[in-house]
Structure formats: structure tokens, C-alpha cells
Design a protein around this motif. Structure first.
Motif, PDB file in Angstrom:
ATOM      1  N   UNK A  81       0.860  -1.206   0.000  1.00  0.00           N
ATOM      2  CA  UNK A  81       0.000   0.000   0.000  1.00  0.00           C
ATOM      3  C   UNK A  81       0.890   1.248   0.000  1.00  0.00           C
ATOM      4  N   UNK A  82       1.942   1.191   0.822  1.00  0.00           N
ATOM      5  CA  UNK A  82       2.857   2.339   0.890  1.00  0.00           C
ATOM      6  C   UNK A  82       3.467   2.563  -0.494  1.00  0.00           C
ATOM      7  N   UNK A  83       3.917   1.476  -1.114  1.00  0.00           N
ATOM      8  CA  UNK A  83       4.537   1.562  -2.443  1.00  0.00           C
ATOM      9  C   UNK A  83       3.577   2.215  -3.442  1.00  0.00           C
ATOM     10  N   UNK A  84       2.315   1.779  -3.429  1.00  0.00           N
ATOM     11  CA  UNK A  84       1.343   2.315  -4.392  1.00  0.00           C
ATOM     12  C   UNK A  84       1.151   3.822  -4.188  1.00  0.00           C
ATOM     13  N   UNK A  85       1.052   4.232  -2.919  1.00  0.00           N
ATOM     14  CA  UNK A  85       0.863   5.665  -2.645  1.00  0.00           C
ATOM     15  C   UNK A  85       2.079   6.475  -3.102  1.00  0.00           C
ATOM     16  N   UNK A  86       3.272   5.945  -2.849  1.00  0.00           N
ATOM     17  CA  UNK A  86       4.482   6.675  -3.250  1.00  0.00           C
ATOM     18  C   UNK A  86       4.577   6.741  -4.773  1.00  0.00           C
ATOM     19  N   UNK A  87       4.210   5.632  -5.432  1.00  0.00           N
ATOM     20  CA  UNK A  87       4.273   5.611  -6.903  1.00  0.00           C
ATOM     21  C   UNK A  87       3.270   6.596  -7.504  1.00  0.00           C
ATOM     22  N   UNK A  88       2.146   6.785  -6.817  1.00  0.00           N
ATOM     23  CA  UNK A  88       1.133   7.717  -7.336  1.00  0.00           C
ATOM     24  C   UNK A  88       1.410   9.161  -6.903  1.00  0.00           C
ATOM     25  N   UNK A  89       2.556   9.399  -6.283  1.00  0.00           N
ATOM     26  CA  UNK A  89       2.983  10.785  -6.063  1.00  0.00           C
ATOM     27  C   UNK A  89       3.070  11.268  -4.638  1.00  0.00           C
ATOM     28  N   UNK A  90       2.730  10.419  -3.649  1.00  0.00           N
ATOM     29  CA  UNK A  90       2.883  10.862  -2.256  1.00  0.00           C
ATOM     30  C   UNK A  90       4.363  10.816  -1.873  1.00  0.00           C
TER      31      UNK A  90
END
Ligand SMILES: Cc1cc2nc3c(=O)[nH]c(=O)nc-3n(C[C@H](O)[C@H](O)[C@H](O)COP(=O)(O)O)c2cc1C
Length: 351
Positions: free
Chosen positions: A278-287
Motif C-alpha cells: 500500500x505504501x509503495x502504491x501511494x508513493x508511486x502515485x505521487x505521495x
């Protein structure tokens, strides 16, 4: 604590413990208004994104460090402000703040904490601390909180902007929370419903701490936040505890990131994070960073300071593995939305 291998193990043990309490701690932990739709969707939304892994890249060294507000941070995970932590374990805010420091995570102290600004600063001298402000009707209370936080070394004030009135939290009515004896909430819950953008200007005049707005869900408000000179934004629906019928935080992240693109404003996200992926997905989407609310509290409930440290360790290890398996070695130029695609199953029964 050895038998706890993933965050879900902590959630199950925390639920089993808190539902036996007579003091409404489970209802407080869940905290859902209306139907609890937003809480449920925050988690489900992450499943609607999958990772597009790249192969044959040297992943022998994975670098989880980043910079947050110009200062190096060892992991892109922080602990979200959550009130009344003594409801869940006597270690309370001081324990979670220490656990955050051990893991290199930023800790955000709630206005409605059961330990004071000064106690937490003294208990966790090595932790990067931010202070979350619920803007109160009595302006002197706001001034006092800001002065004390700045004096105690907190780096930033996190103004929560999605809670001018409390939501219709049915669980609190069915089973009202009661703090353990000797535990006091630091500030009465007397939020100012007339708060508007002038408060953002006012806070800037009161303190040198960095200013972060928590609870933005639209590109329009993100643009206004940039115009008002904030340092960062937390995309959040308050973990589904406020307006129930809203988008999951992860789904509006790209819109907010796009609206802040030409500025230096950093964008973070909270809501529904229970896995390193989940963390990875958020970071990949710009967080730039994510925050965990209930996940940290589940650790606190089960094992106090050690439990909170353990959930941070689990998430960090899971993020490290996800990055390696996706072919991403660092959080700089290496990670982007190219690593994410929407999950489109062949059959509707696959959802
Ligand atoms: C028990 C509890 C208390 C909370 N108290 C606060 C608070 O005092 N101030 C605030 O801004 N957000 C508060 N929140 C919201 C969290 O900061 C965060 O937005 C949310 O928990 C993120 O979702 P997650 O629990 O799915 O990680 C609280 C959340 C929980 C679960």
C-alpha cells in the motif's frame, strides 16, 4: 510478539482485546460514522491498483530514505495523529512517539492527546515531532498550543481541516468512551466550526513551525492551499471517521498531486494503509510519505511501545521487499506512476 507476522495479525488481536473492554475503546478505535463506507473503501481501494514490476535490475541494495520538508528521513512512513491513545494501552502517546523514533518515523501528536506536548517531547527526544491542531473556539487556547509546541521542538503544525464539526459516529453513542483513571485529555473538544482560510494566514503569523493541512480531498482545495503558502498537504478522509460518502484517499491522490505540481508543496497520504505494498502504491502515485493511524494503534493495543515499533518494522520490511520485487531501488527518480496500473479483472466475480 514473535508470532505477529503482519499488520492483520495485530488488528485481529487488537479487536479481540478491545471488544472485551467496557470503556468503549473498540468503538473509539473504529470511529465510523453512518455506514462506515469510507473506512471500508479506503482499504479496498488499494486492491484496485496493482504493480507493474520491472525485471533484471540490480536490486541488491534498496534505499528507503527520503527527505521530508528538507530534512532527511530514514523511512517514508509516519504516525498519524490519533487522539486518546491511553484508551488503548498505558504507554499511550509517549510510547508510540518513542516507537516512531526507533523506526525513523515522524510522529504527529494529536490536540486531543492523553499526554501533554511537553511530556511527549521529553519522552521521545530522538523522534521528529509534529503537532496536530484542532483549531479551537478560544483563540488563546490555539496560541498557547502553538507556542508550547514550537518551544518544545515540534517541527510543524498539522492543521486538520476536515473536522470542523464531529461526524455522526454511532458507536460513540451506543458505547461512550471512558478514559482510564488518572488519564486526562489535554484539551476540551471545542472545535471552531467557523474556521476558514483566514486561519491558515493567522497560524503563519503565530509560529515559525512549518504548516501542513490535513484532510484535503480535491484538486481545487489543494490549489488554494498552495496559494496560501502551506508547506505540505495530507490527502486524507480522516480514516473514514468524518464525511462517510467520500472518495478513498488513494483515488484522489493523483488529482491533488497534479494540482500542486508547479509548487514545492509536498503531498502525503493517509487512510487504509496496512501493507508495505500500500505504501509503495501511494508513493508511486505521487505521495512523498504516508501516515498510519489504526495500524499504529493496533500495535500499541497489543504490545504498547514494542507493538507500535513492531508494526512499523513490519511495514518497512514489506516496503523494502515490494520495492526489490518491483525493480525499484530508491524513492527518488526511480519510482513513478509507471509502476502502477488499475486492476481490471476478467470477471466481475474476481473483484
Ligand atoms: C482512534 C483515532 C483517533 C483519531 N484522532 C485524530 C485526531 O485527533 N486528529 C486528527 O487529525 N486525526 C485523527 N484521526 C485520523 C488519523 O489521523 C488518520 O487520518 C486516519 O487514522 C488514517 O486512516 P487509517 O486509520 O486507516 O490509517 C484519528 C483516527 C483514529 C483511528
Amino acid at each position: 510478539m514473535e508470532k505477529f507476522l503482519c499488520v492483520q495479525d495485530f488488528y485481529e488481536a487488537a479487536k479481540s482485546k478491545l471488544t472485551k473492554d467496557s470503556n468503549g475503546s473498540w468503538e473509539y478505535f473504529e470511529g465510523i460514522p453512518d455506514e462506515g463506507w469510507a473506512l471500508d473503501q479506503n482499504r479496498k481501494a488499494f486492491k484496485r491498483y496493482v504493480i507493474r514490476p520491472r525485471i533484471l535490475r540490480d536490486v541488491s541494495a534498496i534505499n528507503l530514505t527520503t527527505t521530508i520538508l528538507g530534512i532527511p528521513a530514514s523511512i517514508p512512513i509516519g504516525v498519524a495523529p490519533t487522539s486518546k491513545q491511553a484508551l488503548f494501552h498505558p504507554d499511550g502517546e509517549c510510547g508510540v512517539a518513542r516507537a516512531a523514533g526507533r523506526s525513523g518515523a515522524i510522529y504527529v501528536l494529536s490536540t486531543l492527546a492523553t499526554a501533554s506536548i511537553e511530556e511527549v517531547a521529553a519522552a521521545a527526544p530522538k523522534t521528529r515531532l509534529w503537532f496536530q491542531l484542532y483549531y479551537q473556539k478560544d483563540i488563546e487556547v490555539n496560541k498557547d498550543l502553538l507556542i508550547r509546541a514550537e518551544k518544545s521542538g515540534y517541527e510543524a503544525v498539522v492543521l486538520t481541516v476536515d473536522c470542523q464539526i464531529p461526524a455522526n459516529r454511532l458507536g460513540f453513542k451506543r458505547k461512550p468512551w471512558k478514559l482510564p483513571e488518572m488519564q486526562e485529555q489535554q484539551v476540551p473538544e471545542d472545535m471552531d466550526p467557523s474556521m476558514d482560510w483566514n486561519v491558515v494566514k493567522w497560524i503563519r503569523e503565530q509560529t515559525k513551525m512549518k504548516l501542513i493541512l490535513k484532510g484535503i480531498l480535491t484538486g481545487e482545495d489543494a490549489k488554494l492551499a498552495v496559494e496560501h503558502g502551506v508547506d505540505a498537504i495530507i490527502v486524507s478522509n480522516h480514516g473514514g471517521r468524518q464525511l462517510d460518502s467520500v472518495m478513498p484517499a488513494i483515488d484522489v491522490l493523483p488529482e491533488v498531486v497534479a494540482s500542486t505540481k508547479s509548487s514545492n508543496v509536498e503531498v502525503y497520504l493517509d487512510g487504509g494503509i496496512t501493507l508495505g505494498s500500500d505504501v509503495f502504491k501511494a508513493l508511486a502515485l505521487g505521495a512523498k510519505m504516508v501516515f498510519i493511524g489504526r495500524t499504529a494503534l493496533a500495535g500499541l493495543t497489543v504490545g504498547g511501545e514494542q507493538g507500535a515499533a513492531k508494526v512499523l518494522e513490519i511495514l518497512t520490511n514489506e516496503l523494502d521487499k515490494t520495492m526489490a520485487l518491483a525493480g525499484v531501488t530508491d524513492l527518488g527518480s526511480n519510482i513513478s506512476s509507471k509502476f502502477i496500473q488499475n486492476y481490471k479483472p476478467f470477471l466481475s466475480s474476481d473483484y
